[in-house]
Scaffold this active site. Structure first.
Site: not given
Length: 507
Positions: A316, A391, A459
């Site tokens: 990601t 995502k 994050k």
């Protein structure tokens, strides 16, 4: 007015967040396609690294004109070697000055178009200006399977009862089922989708095992590599081995490779060697910085990329990093697919992830047996960047739910309420039942088995805030949740499960 460039010109070329780099305009190789878009581009050879990439003309500047200013743009060893290499070319060119127009120098900040600033999200976001652009819509594609992959997924004819009983007695493989494709007559679909649903074989009367759906000879014909054996990468490598793929692995910390090597994987000495030994390579590392290091660093992915090689990034990262990697891989003739995954450590081990992909459609088709092993569903969403953005948007929800649940549990506990009863009520028939149940139980029992690291959750919130800033979309809840995760991280819970955010507010 922008300078006009020709093949052979020496230039400063800037790729996204990288410093301006000495290069030369060259003719592209025959197998390299020119990127789509209205803005003019040139194919650049980079001195020092010997890489190639398409670069927009607005990010090119004549080398001699800006030599004094941009030669101080970086201080690395490779950058110095690049300067030495291009200066050698300059010395050997007697007509170099006439091949480039000497345009007036601009102020330092105006040499190249300004990159988007990385904002500090340590505050709660205020209301930004009105949006100027909309989020790109995922491209609509249709699902087409190659003949070879259809044969791989086909169910073999009935065997004799003797051989069937012997086979079933000797092995008990994990059941994996065939893909179901969409109807061929459908003219338009919102996205290419392949789902692993149960399909009963008309000849055998049961679901085919993975050994039948993917014969040994078919699977072993495509060597597969895995770079990064962390929380998710380890499970993905194991499921590929279980489904009889030939797997080569590499991890930045060597001790993590021992487990999968004992299962039959081959150990490589570098990321470049994994790519060289594999037709398709999956990369699963923690964040954008780690991804750039693995791809562009010494002994990295780019050193192993050759025409036709497939590289899939399951990490990601932000869309900008994904596009940079895509440009670098395709410039060398490789194929690129971003494929962030939805799921936890358990889903990775069980092979029940959901995989969102975008990029090279032919590589998506060639990865069917791999995706079959690792996931229960995988989709293709269009151009590079769309899967990453989807995502990030989904992670915003997951992260916010966990943080909100921790606040709810902390408040109930402070008020003297029975948190067990409350959790039971929350998990009775609600849409978020599985997630609330697992994270809530961890908070209630003060036991936090790692499924998703808290530092990665923070994050993800940071990436979501950056994406919101890119599209001028206010995200005040996300900004507040980001602060919650930052506090827990500062208290030393970064390597623990994301549900430990509860500890930051229950003490």
């Amino acid at each position: 007015m922008a300078a006009k460039f020709n093949v052979g010109d020496l230039v400063w070329a800037k790729l996204s967040s990288f410093p301006a780099w000495p290069g030369k305009i060259v003719r592209p190789m025959k197998n390299v396609k020119k990127p789509t878009g209205k803005k003019p581009v040139h194919f650049i050879f980079f001195y020092g690294t010997e890489d190639h990439a398409w670069v927009k003309d607005e990010n090119l500047k004549p080398y001699l004109v800006y030599r004094e200013k941009l030669s101080k743009a970086a201080k690395g060893v490779r950058f110095q070697k690049a300067l030495e290499a291009i200066e050698e070319v300059v010395k050997n060119r007697s007509k170099i000055i006439t091949t480039q127009r000497l345009t007036p120098q601009l102020p330092d900040d105006d040499i190249f178009p300004k990159a988007r600033p990385r904002k500090d999200y340590s505050r709660i976001l205020g209301r930004p200006d009105k949006p100027e652009k909309k989020s790109p819509t995922p491209q609509s594609t249709t699902s087409n399977r190659s003949t070879a992959l259809k044969r791989a997924a086909a169910v073999p004819p009935r065997r004799s009862s003797d051989s069937s009983s012997t086979s079933s007695a000797n092995k008990k493989p994990r059941t994996q089922v065939n893909h179901i494709t969409t109807q061929e007559n459908s003219q338009t679909e919102a996205m290419t989708e392949t789902t692993t649903k149960d399909r009963i074989s008309p000849t055998i009367g049961r679901r085919p095992t993975i050994w039948e759906a993917f014969p040994l000879a078919e699977v072993k014909s495509v060597p597969v590599g895995v770079i990064g054996l962390g929380t998710m990468g380890m499970g993905m490598a194991s499921t590929l081995l279980t489904s009889r793929h030939n797997v080569t692995v590499w991890n930045r910390t060597e001790d993590k490779t021992n487990s999968v090597v004992s299962q039959g994987a081959t150990k490589a000495l570098s990321a470049a060697e994994v790519v060289q030994m594999s037709d398709i390579t999956f990369c699963c590392v923690s964040d954008p910085e780690a991804t750039r290091d693995v791809v562009f660093g010494l002994g990295g992915v780019l050193e192993g990329i050759r025409p036709g090689k497939g590289f899939i990034c399951t990490s990601t990262v932000d869309a900008e990093t994904s596009r940079d990697v895509s440009e670098a891989v395709t410039a060398r003739g490789g194929r690129y697919l971003e494929a962030p995954v939805l799921g936890s450590k358990k889903q990775a081990i069980d092979g029940t992830l959901i995989i969102l992909t975008a990029g090279d459609k032919s590589l998506f088709d060639d990865c069917e047996s791999c995706f079959n092993a690792m996931s229960k569903k995988f989709v293709h969403l269009g151009e590079v960047g769309t899967a990453i953005q989807m995502k990030i948007a989904m992670n915003l929800l997951f992260g916010s739910v966990t943080a909100s649940l921790s606040e709810t549990m902390a408040l109930a506990d402070r008020a003297g309420l029975d948190c067990g009863v409350m959790l039971n009520i929350l998990t009775t028939g609600l849409i978020l039942d599985p997630m609330v149940k697992s994270k809530g139980k961890a908070m209630l029992d003060d036991d936090y088995p790692i499924t998703s690291c808290l530092k990665n959750a923070q994050k993800d919130m940071r990436l979501a805030l950056a994406m919101g800033d890119e599209y001028s979309q206010p995200l005040p809840v996300a900004a507040a949740v980001n602060e919650m995760y930052k506090k827990a991280k500062s208290m030393g819970y970064g390597e623990d499960d994301m549900s430990t955010v509860y500890k930051a507010y229950s003490q």
